[in-house]
Design a protein around this motif. Sequence first.
Motif, mmCIF file in Angstrom:
data_model
loop_
_atom_site.group_PDB
_atom_site.id
_atom_site.type_symbol
_atom_site.label_atom_id
_atom_site.label_comp_id
_atom_site.label_asym_id
_atom_site.label_seq_id
_atom_site.Cartn_x
_atom_site.Cartn_y
_atom_site.Cartn_z
ATOM 1 N N ARG A 1 1.284 -1.157 0.051
ATOM 2 C CA ARG A 1 0.307 0.207 0.116
ATOM 3 C C ARG A 1 1.124 1.320 -0.273
ATOM 4 O O ARG A 1 0.445 2.151 -1.139
ATOM 5 C CB ARG A 1 -1.223 0.013 1.272
ATOM 6 C CG ARG A 1 -2.191 -0.941 0.912
ATOM 7 C CD ARG A 1 -2.300 -1.006 2.479
ATOM 8 N NE ARG A 1 -4.553 -2.106 1.890
ATOM 9 C CZ ARG A 1 -4.974 -2.205 3.143
ATOM 10 N NH1 ARG A 1 -4.706 -1.917 4.106
ATOM 11 N NH2 ARG A 1 -6.033 -3.396 3.163
ATOM 12 N N HIS B 1 1.703 1.799 -3.522
ATOM 13 C CA HIS B 1 0.699 2.204 -3.852
ATOM 14 C C HIS B 1 0.855 4.540 -3.974
ATOM 15 O O HIS B 1 0.688 5.372 -4.874
ATOM 16 C CB HIS B 1 0.075 1.623 -4.395
ATOM 17 C CG HIS B 1 -0.109 0.183 -5.214
ATOM 18 N ND1 HIS B 1 -0.547 0.165 -6.210
ATOM 19 C CD2 HIS B 1 0.570 -0.712 -5.106
ATOM 20 C CE1 HIS B 1 -0.448 -0.780 -6.966
ATOM 21 N NE2 HIS B 1 0.103 -1.620 -6.052
ATOM 22 N N ALA B 2 1.116 3.976 -3.303
ATOM 23 C CA ALA B 2 0.837 5.950 -1.895
ATOM 24 C C ALA B 2 1.751 6.153 -2.725
ATOM 25 O O ALA B 2 1.653 7.520 -3.277
ATOM 26 C CB ALA B 2 0.756 5.252 -0.616
ATOM 27 N N ARG C 1 0.685 7.762 -6.040
ATOM 28 C CA ARG C 1 -0.027 8.276 -6.505
ATOM 29 C C ARG C 1 0.025 9.172 -6.070
ATOM 30 O O ARG C 1 -0.206 10.425 -6.969
ATOM 31 C CB ARG C 1 -1.379 7.811 -5.730
ATOM 32 C CG ARG C 1 -2.159 6.402 -6.543
ATOM 33 C CD ARG C 1 -2.845 5.967 -5.028
ATOM 34 N NE ARG C 1 -3.885 4.964 -5.778
ATOM 35 C CZ ARG C 1 -5.100 4.675 -6.413
ATOM 36 N NH1 ARG C 1 -5.888 5.886 -6.871
ATOM 37 N NH2 ARG C 1 -5.635 3.688 -7.038
ATOM 38 N N LEU C 2 0.943 9.689 -4.794
ATOM 39 C CA LEU C 2 1.355 11.229 -4.581
ATOM 40 C C LEU C 2 2.035 11.560 -5.498
ATOM 41 O O LEU C 2 1.829 13.126 -5.931
ATOM 42 C CB LEU C 2 2.093 11.413 -3.070
ATOM 43 C CG LEU C 2 0.776 10.260 -2.282
ATOM 44 C CD1 LEU C 2 2.073 9.940 -0.532
ATOM 45 C CD2 LEU C 2 -0.205 11.622 -1.526
ATOM 46 N N GLU D 1 -2.112 13.083 -6.826
ATOM 47 C CA GLU D 1 -3.097 12.336 -5.787
ATOM 48 C C GLU D 1 -3.747 13.267 -5.230
ATOM 49 O O GLU D 1 -2.523 13.241 -4.035
ATOM 50 C CB GLU D 1 -3.184 11.427 -5.763
ATOM 51 C CG GLU D 1 -4.954 10.957 -5.407
ATOM 52 C CD GLU D 1 -5.565 9.421 -5.860
ATOM 53 O OE1 GLU D 1 -5.552 8.967 -5.210
ATOM 54 O OE2 GLU D 1 -5.278 8.781 -7.187
ATOM 55 N N SER D 2 -4.675 13.928 -4.499
ATOM 56 C CA SER D 2 -4.547 13.925 -2.556
ATOM 57 C C SER D 2 -4.226 13.296 -1.703
ATOM 58 O O SER D 2 -4.643 12.193 -1.678
ATOM 59 C CB SER D 2 -6.402 15.232 -2.013
ATOM 60 O OG SER D 2 -6.505 13.465 -2.832
ATOM 61 N N ASP E 1 -7.299 11.128 -0.757
ATOM 62 C CA ASP E 1 -8.015 9.696 -1.505
ATOM 63 C C ASP E 1 -6.505 8.918 -1.647
ATOM 64 O O ASP E 1 -7.406 8.164 -2.026
ATOM 65 C CB ASP E 1 -7.782 11.139 -3.000
ATOM 66 C CG ASP E 1 -9.228 11.877 -3.516
ATOM 67 O OD1 ASP E 1 -10.115 11.970 -2.634
ATOM 68 O OD2 ASP E 1 -8.741 12.514 -4.087
ATOM 69 N N THR E 2 -5.225 9.353 -2.048
ATOM 70 C CA THR E 2 -4.409 8.181 -1.762
ATOM 71 C C THR E 2 -5.231 7.495 -0.428
ATOM 72 O O THR E 2 -5.057 6.197 -0.630
ATOM 73 C CB THR E 2 -3.033 9.041 -1.319
ATOM 74 O OG1 THR E 2 -3.009 10.140 -2.567
ATOM 75 C CG2 THR E 2 -2.211 7.842 -1.874
ATOM 76 N N CYS F 1 -5.845 3.248 -1.215
ATOM 77 C CA CYS F 1 -4.687 2.109 -0.599
ATOM 78 C C CYS F 1 -5.363 1.074 0.550
ATOM 79 O O CYS F 1 -4.390 0.302 0.608
ATOM 80 C CB CYS F 1 -4.120 3.420 -0.462
ATOM 81 S SG CYS F 1 -2.893 3.339 -2.467
ATOM 82 N N PRO G 1 2.706 11.831 4.228
ATOM 83 C CA PRO G 1 2.747 11.991 2.645
ATOM 84 C C PRO G 1 2.711 13.627 2.385
ATOM 85 O O PRO G 1 3.172 13.701 1.349
ATOM 86 C CB PRO G 1 1.653 11.601 2.422
ATOM 87 C CG PRO G 1 0.946 11.621 3.943
ATOM 88 C CD PRO G 1 1.603 11.253 5.265
ATOM 89 N N GLN H 1 5.040 15.243 -0.478
ATOM 90 C CA GLN H 1 4.290 15.751 -2.159
ATOM 91 C C GLN H 1 4.709 17.056 -1.839
ATOM 92 O O GLN H 1 5.003 17.366 -2.683
ATOM 93 C CB GLN H 1 3.215 16.160 -1.799
ATOM 94 C CG GLN H 1 1.975 15.229 -3.423
ATOM 95 C CD GLN H 1 0.556 15.515 -2.710
ATOM 96 O OE1 GLN H 1 -0.074 16.004 -2.672
ATOM 97 N NE2 GLN H 1 -0.085 14.449 -3.947
#
Length: 245
Positions: free
Chosen positions: A192, A195-196, A199-200, A204-205, A208-209, A213, A233, A237
């Motif tokens: 996870r 994948h986070a 996405r970041l 992606e926010s 939402d992440t 996930c 995170p 980001q």
Amino acid sequence: MTPQGAGWLPGGFRMGSHSHPGGQLVYAASGVFATTTEFGTWVAPADRVTWTPPGFEHSHRFYGRTDTRILAVPFEECGALARQPCVFAVSPLSRAGILALTGEKERSAEAARRVRAVVLDELREVPGEPLHLPEPRDDRLRAVTELLHEDPGREETLAGLGRAAGASERTLSRLFHADLGMSFQRWRTVLRIHHALFRLAEGESVTDTAIACGWSNPSAFIGAFTAVVGQTPGRYQAGLRGRGE
């Protein structure tokens, strides 16, 4: 010859499976990339470097626009680092060395060797990062991990996943430890986090992440992410944006 150089690579860019006679360090000055071998996947967020020893078949995939630096390590110098692929955090000194060696300035072979020796010495002194996701060899375990790769946010227990894969919870729990060296819960958390990070990097926010996930709320996600990556995170980001993302 192991390639060396620098450049911005777009999100989604892939380098297919290949190997090199020497070792290779790949550094993300910004962005995120994944290095995959038969032993699993290593993810390198910004300011991490992946190490691939000589002869290992591997591939790369890049997420978000990534400032990529590739440093070749001659075979005779590879004994300074691990015999297995891994991810290292980058110190200011090793970062400066990697940027210097992959920049535009020409250096003599001896000067490059001296700078490379500093980089390797720095990396040898730091522990590997907990960003390796091992992949199973057992077919029963692979059936479970494939379900989670398809949807990291699945909330099923190991027992529920076992029913879908045709194996008992007890058997799968034993296999996670024996085949992958970690518990089911730990493996799913690392998946996870991978994948986070992807996405970041793609904008992606955080909220939402977290939901995509599999975390029930952003606070739980922030805690898990920080424990593995070493920063929240949101801060991670923001750092990507500050470096040109």
